[in-house]
Scaffold this motif. Structure first.
Motif, PDB file in Angstrom:
ATOM      1  N   GLU A 204      17.616  -6.500  55.826  1.00  9.80           N
ATOM      2  CA  GLU A 204      18.073  -5.492  54.876  1.00  9.80           C
ATOM      3  C   GLU A 204      17.926  -5.992  53.448  1.00  9.80           C
ATOM      4  O   GLU A 204      17.485  -5.255  52.554  1.00  9.80           O
ATOM      5  N   GLU A 205      18.249  -7.256  53.232  1.00  8.88           N
ATOM      6  CA  GLU A 205      18.131  -7.822  51.899  1.00  8.88           C
ATOM      7  C   GLU A 205      16.672  -7.868  51.444  1.00  8.88           C
ATOM      8  O   GLU A 205      16.346  -7.550  50.290  1.00  8.88           O
TER       9      GLU A 205
ATOM     10  N   ARG B 210      15.609  -4.396  50.455  1.00 10.37           N
ATOM     11  CA  ARG B 210      16.157  -3.988  49.154  1.00 10.37           C
ATOM     12  C   ARG B 210      15.383  -4.645  48.016  1.00 10.37           C
ATOM     13  O   ARG B 210      15.135  -4.016  46.973  1.00 10.37           O
TER      14      ARG B 210
ATOM     15  N   ASP C  93      17.402   4.500  46.233  1.00  6.61           N
ATOM     16  CA  ASP C  93      18.537   4.044  47.021  1.00  6.61           C
ATOM     17  C   ASP C  93      18.115   3.721  48.446  1.00  6.61           C
ATOM     18  O   ASP C  93      17.256   4.376  49.032  1.00  6.61           O
ATOM     19  N   VAL C  94      18.743   2.681  49.008  1.00  2.00           N
ATOM     20  CA  VAL C  94      18.552   2.324  50.411  1.00  2.00           C
ATOM     21  C   VAL C  94      19.890   2.526  51.113  1.00  2.00           C
ATOM     22  O   VAL C  94      20.889   1.906  50.763  1.00  2.00           O
TER      23      VAL C  94
ATOM     24  N   THR D 232      21.935   2.178  54.610  1.00  2.00           N
ATOM     25  CA  THR D 232      21.819   1.411  55.853  1.00  2.00           C
ATOM     26  C   THR D 232      22.872   1.846  56.867  1.00  2.00           C
ATOM     27  O   THR D 232      24.034   2.068  56.514  1.00  2.00           O
TER      28      THR D 232
END
Length: 397
Positions: free
Chosen positions: A14-15, A18, A28-29, A31
């Protein structure tokens, strides 16, 4: 609203995502946990509210669940780009493409690779979104069904059909399906350089004949942005497919795709006539030789007596060459109808066919390219609405 919707339990991935979306891909992400995959309706509701451009099925999402969800999402949100994060191998990639997933990327991929993939996904979304008005107009009439016919073989009918489908794919990305109804000796697979796992026989059998979502899993995606449903590899399988089954198949596809292009076998067979009854448009192909022209004339006479003409018809003269001893006027006089598109004899077109890469796929500079584009244009709703040109509808007698 979020531009990217990520389903994963992997914090490190995820990081990376981003970081990959920072800068030019700013957006925007959002999750969510992989548990969401078990509730497809919740995912659909979420997509309706957030309207993302890209759905990323990340690490931690079970492969079977991801593919099942992707199949459903692709039907409900055809413009959405989907990315699967999984170990890349041929089987996974093929299975993913069949469900509508655009790309597969390894969980260990670096940030630049993820960024490049997401850029492609966003571009694909933008392309589909621009074509949405075309799809909407076409779907108001439950899609166009364009049959490509010829009483005689050897006139380049499949070449015309594949180029027409690829050209329409640029008007409506992922909104075109090409069906090979030359059930014994169809060449759509070779003309598109495809090795399909499923065929028309699979599509008219079992649950596929009752559920369009299942049917879509039997279609083969092509790099040009279209789907293909190819003929069976065994000619004997043609006897196992009835005209009624084909009618149901075409109706199913028409409910899901703005354009259904049908490449029929030579002659006026039971299967071809079943397709013709479903067509909104018929493309009649003839070569520039006396047997082909007379064969088409005879075929049109029969269809006129049977009252089997679709609302719109288009006559394509293939292999046009002034050195054959015939002129376009001679062909029109014999047919009793005007030639709508005249495609010149072309070495480039023959080479493209032999390579399995349709001429319109790569926009090759060739005398035939402009004429093929002209044929494609005849099925653009915008062109039909603004050109004020009447498509030929009179019966040949």
């Amino acid at each position: 609203m979020s531009r990217f919707l990520l389903i994963t339990a992997d914090v490190s991935f995820e990081e990376k995502l981003r970081l990959a979306t920072a800068g030019g891909l700013a957006g925007d992400v959002l999750t969510f946990s992989p548990n969401l995959v078990a509730q497809p309706e919740d995912v659909l509701d979420l997509l309706m509210v957030q309207q993302p451009e890209v759905l990323v099925l990340g690490p931690g999402v079970p492969l079977d669940g991801a593919l099942r969800l992707a199949t459903i999402v692709d039907v409900r949100f055809p413009n959405l780009s989907m990315v699967l994060v999984a170990e890349e191998n041929a089987d996974v990639v093929l299975s993913a493409m069949r469900t509508g997933i655009r790309d597969v990327i390894d969980p260990t991929a670096d940030i630049p690779s993820i960024r490049l993939l997401l850029e492609r996904a966003c571009q694909a979304y933008a392309s589909r979104h621009r074509a949405e008005h075309v799809q909407t107009v076409a779907k108001q009439d439950q899609g166009m069904v364009i049959g490509v016919f010829s009483p005689k073989g050897g006139v380049g009918k499949t070449t015309i059909a594949t180029n027409l489908a690829v050209g329409l794919g640029k008007l409506a990305p992922m909104g075109v399906v090409l069906v090979d109804l030359d059930l014994q000796f169809g060449d759509v697979a070779s003309n598109l350089y495809l090795t399909p796992e499923y065929s028309v026989l699979d599509a008219v059998s079992g649950s596929a004949s009752e559920d369009t979502m299942v049917l879509k899993a039997f279609l083969t995606p092509h790099p040009s942005g279209i789907y293909a449903l190819c003929a069976p590899s065994n000619p004997a399988d043609a006897d196992s497919i009835s005209a009624d089954q084909l009618a149901v198949l075409i109706q199913q596809l028409t409910s899901e795709f703005p354009y259904v292009v049908i490449d029929t076998g030579p002659g006026l067979t039971e299967h071809s006539l079943a397709a013709l009854e479903q067509c909104t448009d018929a493309v009649w192909v003839t070569g520039m030789d006396v047997p082909s022209v007379r064969g088409l004339r005879s075929g049109l006479n029969v269809l006129g007596k049977l009252d089997l003409f679709p609302e719109s018809r288009h006559v394509v003269l293939n292999f046009a060459d002034s050195k054959t001893g015939l002129s376009v006027q001679d062909v029109e006089a014999t047919l009793g109808a005007p030639v709508d598109v005249s495609i010149p004899r072309s070495r480039g077109l023959s080479l493209a066919t032999n390579r399995g890469v349709p001429l319109l796929q790569n926009d090759v500079r060739d005398p035939a390219t402009k004429k093929l584009r002209g044929l494609v244009q005849r099925f653009d709703p915008k062109w039909r609405a603004t050109s004020q040109r009447k498509l030929h509808r009179r019966v040949v007698i």
